[in-house]
Design a protein around this motif. Structure first.
Motif, short mmCIF file in Angstrom:
data_model
loop_
_atom_site.label_atom_id
_atom_site.label_comp_id
_atom_site.label_asym_id
_atom_site.label_seq_id
_atom_site.Cartn_x
_atom_site.Cartn_y
_atom_site.Cartn_z
N THR A 1 -3.96 -21.28 22.48
CA THR A 1 -3.94 -19.82 22.37
C THR A 1 -5.38 -19.32 22.27
OG1 THR A 1 -3.77 -19.80 19.94
CG2 THR A 1 -1.71 -19.78 21.19
N ARG B 1 4.61 -17.87 20.74
CA ARG B 1 4.82 -16.87 21.78
C ARG B 1 5.92 -15.87 21.40
NH1 ARG B 1 4.50 -21.75 24.86
NH2 ARG B 1 2.48 -21.95 25.92
N THR C 1 -7.65 -19.05 29.57
CA THR C 1 -6.24 -18.76 29.82
C THR C 1 -6.01 -18.40 31.29
OG1 THR C 1 -6.61 -16.49 29.06
CG2 THR C 1 -5.72 -18.05 27.47
N VAL D 1 1.61 -13.19 22.07
CA VAL D 1 1.03 -14.31 22.79
C VAL D 1 1.75 -14.46 24.12
CG1 VAL D 1 0.51 -16.77 22.75
CG2 VAL D 1 0.41 -15.45 20.63
N GLY E 1 -1.10 -18.16 27.05
CA GLY E 1 -1.76 -18.45 25.78
C GLY E 1 -2.63 -17.33 25.26
N TRP F 1 -7.46 -16.02 21.07
CA TRP F 1 -7.04 -14.98 20.14
C TRP F 1 -7.90 -13.73 20.15
CZ3 TRP F 1 -2.41 -16.08 18.49
CH2 TRP F 1 -1.82 -15.36 17.45
N MET G 1 -3.54 -13.96 23.50
CA MET G 1 -2.94 -13.01 22.57
C MET G 1 -3.35 -11.61 23.03
SD MET G 1 -2.94 -10.95 19.65
CE MET G 1 -4.29 -11.27 18.52
N GLN H 1 -5.24 -15.85 13.37
CA GLN H 1 -4.75 -16.92 14.22
C GLN H 1 -4.19 -18.08 13.40
OE1 GLN H 1 -7.74 -18.53 16.86
NE2 GLN H 1 -6.23 -18.94 18.46
#
Length: 411
Positions: free
Chosen positions: A153, A346, A144, A360, A364, A155, A366, A322
């Protein structure tokens, strides 16, 4: 060449909007065409089913995703479908599986991806196909960061969060010199890089680093170098079976008896179970989840144990969270279109047994709290899986790299 921001438009290079492209134009046939035309939402679990990370993610993670699908019920009018495959910890094998899933089997999102190299390969392919990546297991902060994607994403954790959770605590406790034994691939390098920045900022010195290939059975030469360094803290920038073997062999070499502390950046419940409390006791670790933290986490973990036969790792619990959030976003958006689903992922809060008040971010990631844990002494453990004491909670805003310092071009 200009340094233009990385957006959906630039990543896709002008790919036509999906509403204007037929399954035949996309090269879909058979099940892929039927799914594109309105079959069930399909998640592909691409996991390590047979190698170094099979215990901490693996088949049990696939079962966790199926639990999420079963619990969620209909999504866009039909129960979601799960397919799974063994990535063999090889990016080329993983890419071939992902292409087949996307082009022939109508897969909408891929979950897990147990190594950074695999994650980056699938992220690039998924951006081209406008498909969603649910990165559960890979831990590099670059996912990210500089390699971020509008369709990914991350997580569970990243290397920066692990370093910020455990590093300052050890330095405060006298650990002012460090030596790293690192996995010789992207995740190990990210762990070393992030931890080095954190401990140096706290006033500690890094005396050296050695890199061991993934799946190394014998760590003796690396441990001898760690002993010779005289570092107060020997830090393992690896995970899974590698971390287990390294800790067991460090005990045999007597590192702790000679005054060196062994710290594991990525150590999970099943790892501690394999090592045993007599050897692992006192080890500090960072985690995103512990099964015994709340009444909700205990209830879900007991359900998982009834299905799998043991308590979940943070990766296996994270995959359920997730996958559930993804299905919520699809249902809320009323479509499987990746752009609209990512917008909903998001926008919707993450509030479940795994995490409270998670969200989020644009990159991306979390954002959620992390926990500093300590492995219990045998005399402190009251049940089979009673292995940790949670020492401190590190707020997500402190654990994870702030957006202001992100290299992500989406920010």
């Amino acid at each position: 060449m200009t340094n233009a921001p990385l957006t959906r438009r630039t990543m896709l290079g002008g790919l036509a909007a999906p509403a204007l492209v037929s399954p035949a134009v996309l090269g879909l046939s058979g099940r892929g065409a039927r799914a594109a035309a309105g079959g069930p939402v399909t998640i592909g679990a691409l996991s390590d089913l047979s190698s170094a990370y099979a215990d901490i993610s693996g088949p049990a993670l696939v079962k966790s995703v199926q639990m999420a699908i079963d619990d969620f019920g209909p999504c866009l009018g039909q129960k979601a479908r799960l397919v799974s495959a063994d990535c063999q910890l090889k990016p080329d094998v993983s890419s071939a599986i992902a292409r087949r899933w996307y082009d022939q089997e109508g897969v909408d999102a891929i979950i897990d991806l147990p190594s950074t190299a695999i994650a980056l390969a699938i992220m690039q392919l998924s951006a081209e196909r406008r498909k969603i990546v649910l990165a559960t297991s890979p831990g590099s902060s670059d996912i990210t960061g500089k390699f971020c994607s509008p369709y990914t994403t991350q997580w569970t954790y990243d290397s920066h969060a692990m370093a910020k959770t455990i590093g300052p605590a050890i330095v405060r406790d006298g650990g002012d010199s460090w030596f790293f034994i690192a996995a010789d691939y992207g995740f190990g390098a990210a762990l070393v890089n992030d931890m080095t920045q954190v401990v140096q900022a706290a006033g500690a010195k890094v005396l050296g680093t050695v890199r061991a290939p993934l799946g190394t059975p014998d760590f003796s030469s690396y441990l001898l170098q760690a002993q010779a360094s005289g570092a107060k803290v020997v830090t393992l920038a690896n995970g899974g079976a590698d971390a287990v073997n390294c800790i067991k062999q460090a005990h045999e070499f007597g590192l702790q008896r000679e005054g060196q502390r062994v710290a594991a950046m990525v150590l999970m419940d099943t790892d501690v179970r394999s090592i045993g409390l007599p050897i692992a006791q006192g080890t500090l670790l960072a985690t995103a989840f512990y099964w015994d933290r709340t009444a909700e986490s205990r209830a879900w973990s007991q359900r998982f144990r009834a299905l799998v036969g043991r308590m979940p790792t943070m990766l296996q619990a994270s995959a359920y969270s997730q996958a559930t959030h993804y299905l919520k976003a699809v249902q809320d958006a009323g479509t499987r279109d990746a752009d609209r689903v990512m917008d909903r992922m998001r926008a919707l809060p993450v509030d479940d047994f795994y995490v409270r008040n998670g969200r989020v971010r644009q990159d991306g990631l979390m954002l959620h709290d992390m926990y500093l844990a300590k492995v219990k002494r045998p005399s402190e453990s009251t049940a089979e899986w009673d292995q940790y004491s949670l020492v401190a909670t590190v707020p997500g805003s402190e654990a994870f790299r702030p957006l202001q310092g992100s290299a992500c071009k989406l920010v």
